[in-house]
Design a protein around this motif. Structure first.
Motif, mmCIF file in Angstrom:
data_model
loop_
_atom_site.group_PDB
_atom_site.id
_atom_site.type_symbol
_atom_site.label_atom_id
_atom_site.label_comp_id
_atom_site.label_asym_id
_atom_site.label_seq_id
_atom_site.Cartn_x
_atom_site.Cartn_y
_atom_site.Cartn_z
ATOM 1 N N GLU A 27 -53.362 -2.733 35.121
ATOM 2 C CA GLU A 27 -54.073 -2.967 35.796
ATOM 3 C C GLU A 27 -55.052 -4.031 35.585
ATOM 4 O O GLU A 27 -55.155 -6.127 35.441
ATOM 5 N N LEU A 28 -55.611 -4.437 34.153
ATOM 6 C CA LEU A 28 -56.718 -5.017 33.985
ATOM 7 C C LEU A 28 -55.776 -6.758 33.153
ATOM 8 O O LEU A 28 -55.806 -7.519 33.203
ATOM 9 N N GLY A 29 -54.680 -6.174 32.396
ATOM 10 C CA GLY A 29 -53.729 -7.228 32.291
ATOM 11 C C GLY A 29 -53.333 -7.710 32.682
ATOM 12 O O GLY A 29 -53.045 -9.341 32.392
ATOM 13 N N SER A 30 -52.902 -7.207 33.868
ATOM 14 C CA SER A 30 -51.924 -8.415 35.201
ATOM 15 C C SER A 30 -53.035 -9.003 35.970
ATOM 16 O O SER A 30 -52.813 -10.255 36.053
ATOM 17 N N LEU A 31 -53.972 -8.657 35.650
ATOM 18 C CA LEU A 31 -55.252 -9.065 36.472
ATOM 19 C C LEU A 31 -55.542 -10.683 35.281
ATOM 20 O O LEU A 31 -55.475 -11.890 35.851
ATOM 21 N N SER A 32 -55.112 -10.402 34.053
ATOM 22 C CA SER A 32 -56.109 -10.951 33.233
ATOM 23 C C SER A 32 -55.189 -12.133 33.071
ATOM 24 O O SER A 32 -54.975 -13.647 33.203
ATOM 25 N N ALA A 33 -54.184 -11.826 32.912
ATOM 26 C CA ALA A 33 -52.558 -13.016 33.024
ATOM 27 C C ALA A 33 -52.065 -13.593 34.436
ATOM 28 O O ALA A 33 -52.320 -14.600 34.041
ATOM 29 N N GLY A 34 -52.892 -12.904 35.633
ATOM 30 C CA GLY A 34 -53.090 -14.171 36.502
ATOM 31 C C GLY A 34 -53.613 -15.303 36.599
ATOM 32 O O GLY A 34 -53.690 -16.153 36.408
ATOM 33 N N LEU A 35 -54.620 -14.375 35.880
ATOM 34 C CA LEU A 35 -55.934 -15.761 35.629
ATOM 35 C C LEU A 35 -55.942 -16.515 34.804
ATOM 36 O O LEU A 35 -56.567 -17.908 35.248
ATOM 37 N N TRP A 36 -55.504 -16.517 33.922
ATOM 38 C CA TRP A 36 -54.775 -17.570 32.612
ATOM 39 C C TRP A 36 -53.822 -18.402 33.429
ATOM 40 O O TRP A 36 -54.718 -19.420 33.124
ATOM 41 N N VAL A 37 -53.339 -17.538 34.181
ATOM 42 C CA VAL A 37 -52.306 -18.905 34.564
ATOM 43 C C VAL A 37 -52.731 -19.857 35.829
ATOM 44 O O VAL A 37 -53.380 -21.070 36.024
ATOM 45 N N GLY A 94 -67.464 -15.131 39.740
ATOM 46 C CA GLY A 94 -67.820 -13.684 40.794
ATOM 47 C C GLY A 94 -67.305 -13.080 41.670
ATOM 48 O O GLY A 94 -66.845 -11.969 41.387
ATOM 49 N N MET A 95 -65.657 -13.583 41.730
ATOM 50 C CA MET A 95 -64.910 -12.667 42.797
ATOM 51 C C MET A 95 -64.483 -11.851 41.850
ATOM 52 O O MET A 95 -63.531 -10.835 41.736
ATOM 53 N N ILE A 96 -63.761 -12.260 40.247
ATOM 54 C CA ILE A 96 -63.081 -11.728 39.254
ATOM 55 C C ILE A 96 -64.284 -10.462 39.215
ATOM 56 O O ILE A 96 -63.170 -9.174 39.090
ATOM 57 N N ALA A 97 -64.702 -10.572 39.055
ATOM 58 C CA ALA A 97 -66.555 -9.522 38.890
ATOM 59 C C ALA A 97 -66.390 -8.223 39.594
ATOM 60 O O ALA A 97 -66.455 -7.071 39.019
ATOM 61 N N LEU A 98 -65.977 -8.937 40.840
ATOM 62 C CA LEU A 98 -66.261 -8.815 41.605
ATOM 63 C C LEU A 98 -64.269 -7.263 42.100
ATOM 64 O O LEU A 98 -65.053 -5.692 42.419
ATOM 65 N N LEU A 99 -64.219 -7.750 41.965
ATOM 66 C CA LEU A 99 -62.346 -6.942 41.813
ATOM 67 C C LEU A 99 -62.784 -5.797 40.981
ATOM 68 O O LEU A 99 -62.214 -4.382 41.152
ATOM 69 N N VAL A 100 -62.954 -6.231 39.837
ATOM 70 C CA VAL A 100 -63.337 -5.078 38.026
ATOM 71 C C VAL A 100 -64.184 -4.349 38.384
ATOM 72 O O VAL A 100 -63.976 -3.538 38.793
ATOM 73 N N LEU A 101 -65.180 -5.005 38.387
ATOM 74 C CA LEU A 101 -66.142 -3.482 39.500
ATOM 75 C C LEU A 101 -65.565 -2.548 40.836
ATOM 76 O O LEU A 101 -65.537 -1.260 40.164
ATOM 77 N N VAL A 102 -64.811 -3.184 41.659
ATOM 78 C CA VAL A 102 -64.394 -2.672 42.448
ATOM 79 C C VAL A 102 -63.407 -1.456 41.895
ATOM 80 O O VAL A 102 -63.089 -0.456 42.260
ATOM 81 N N TYR A 103 -62.768 -1.723 41.598
ATOM 82 C CA TYR A 103 -61.262 -1.666 41.069
ATOM 83 C C TYR A 103 -61.783 -0.248 39.764
ATOM 84 O O TYR A 103 -61.612 0.646 40.519
ATOM 85 N N LEU A 104 -62.146 -0.116 38.996
ATOM 86 C CA LEU A 104 -63.031 0.691 37.871
ATOM 87 C C LEU A 104 -63.623 1.736 38.511
ATOM 88 O O LEU A 104 -64.340 3.319 38.085
#
Length: 216
Positions: free
Chosen positions: A140-150, A168-178
């Protein structure tokens, strides 16, 4: 899967730079955007069973209208046609439409065998990665990181909003997921369904952020 769908939306941006990130999020998460409302209406059903799987307590009993492969293909056709008719760009529309059933393919990796192929007495599929919490977190975290990098490589901020709102959106996504993966199980199905409506906020943020960024 949760973060992976957003990661795919981010990574798709270079393929059709004029399509908003919000539209890509809408396409990749359309199934999960519809599902909470179908739960509240009693059309689909889920049970909360803590300990069912290491990374998810959700026992998906019945959700063919949002999460069967056939339904997502049909939803993809509908969304693609709507986009094409509104925007008059059928290459973009094709990509948007194809992203909708990508949701089923990514979910296939995570779910136990509960994903139907079609409405009715359908075979069900799932590879069950949710049974392994460390592997789930890495994917999950790896796929989000790869997409953000692109996305970062192919866009740049026009202003401070385009820069800081993205993070801010990325932080919100990670917090919601975790919070969902590591926190306590939802108190009820209704609480789960209402809290899942936050996905519409993420889609709206995608449109806002992308309006404040430009292709490189």
């Amino acid at each position: 899967m949760f973060l992976g769908h957003f990661g795919l939306g981010l990574a798709t941006k270079p393929l059709q730079p004029r399509v908003s990130l919000g539209t890509f999020f809408l396409a990749t998460q359309l199934a999960d955007l519809l599902w909470p409302t179908l739960l509240l209406l009693g059309v689909e059903r889920v049970q909360i069973r803590p300990g069912l799987m290491a990374a998810s307590p959700l026992d998906f009993e019945y959700y063919p209208f949002s999460h069967s492969l056939l339904a997502e293909v049909v939803l993809g056709v509908v969304l693609g046609l709507a986009y094409g008719l509104i925007r008059r760009n059928w290459r973009e529309a094709l990509l948007v439409g194809l992203l909708v059933p990508s949701h089923w393919l990514l979910d296939l990796i995570m779910h136990r065998p509960d994903l139907p192929l079609y409405v009715g007495q359908s075979p069900k599929a799932g590879l069950g990665l949710w049974g392994n919490l460390p592997a789930t977190l890495v994917l999950e975290l790896g796929s989000l990181s790869a997409g953000l990098w692109v996305y970062l490589r192919h866009t740049r901020a026009r202003n401070r909003t385009g820069r800081f709102a993205l993070w801010g959106m990325i932080a919100l996504l990670v917090l919601v997921y975790l919070g969902g993966a590591l926190g306590p199980a939802p108190a009820s199905v209704a609480a789960l369904a209402w809290s899942a409506q936050v996905l519409w906020l993420i889609v709206a943020l995608g449109y806002w952020i992308d309006a404040n960024r430009e292709p490189v």
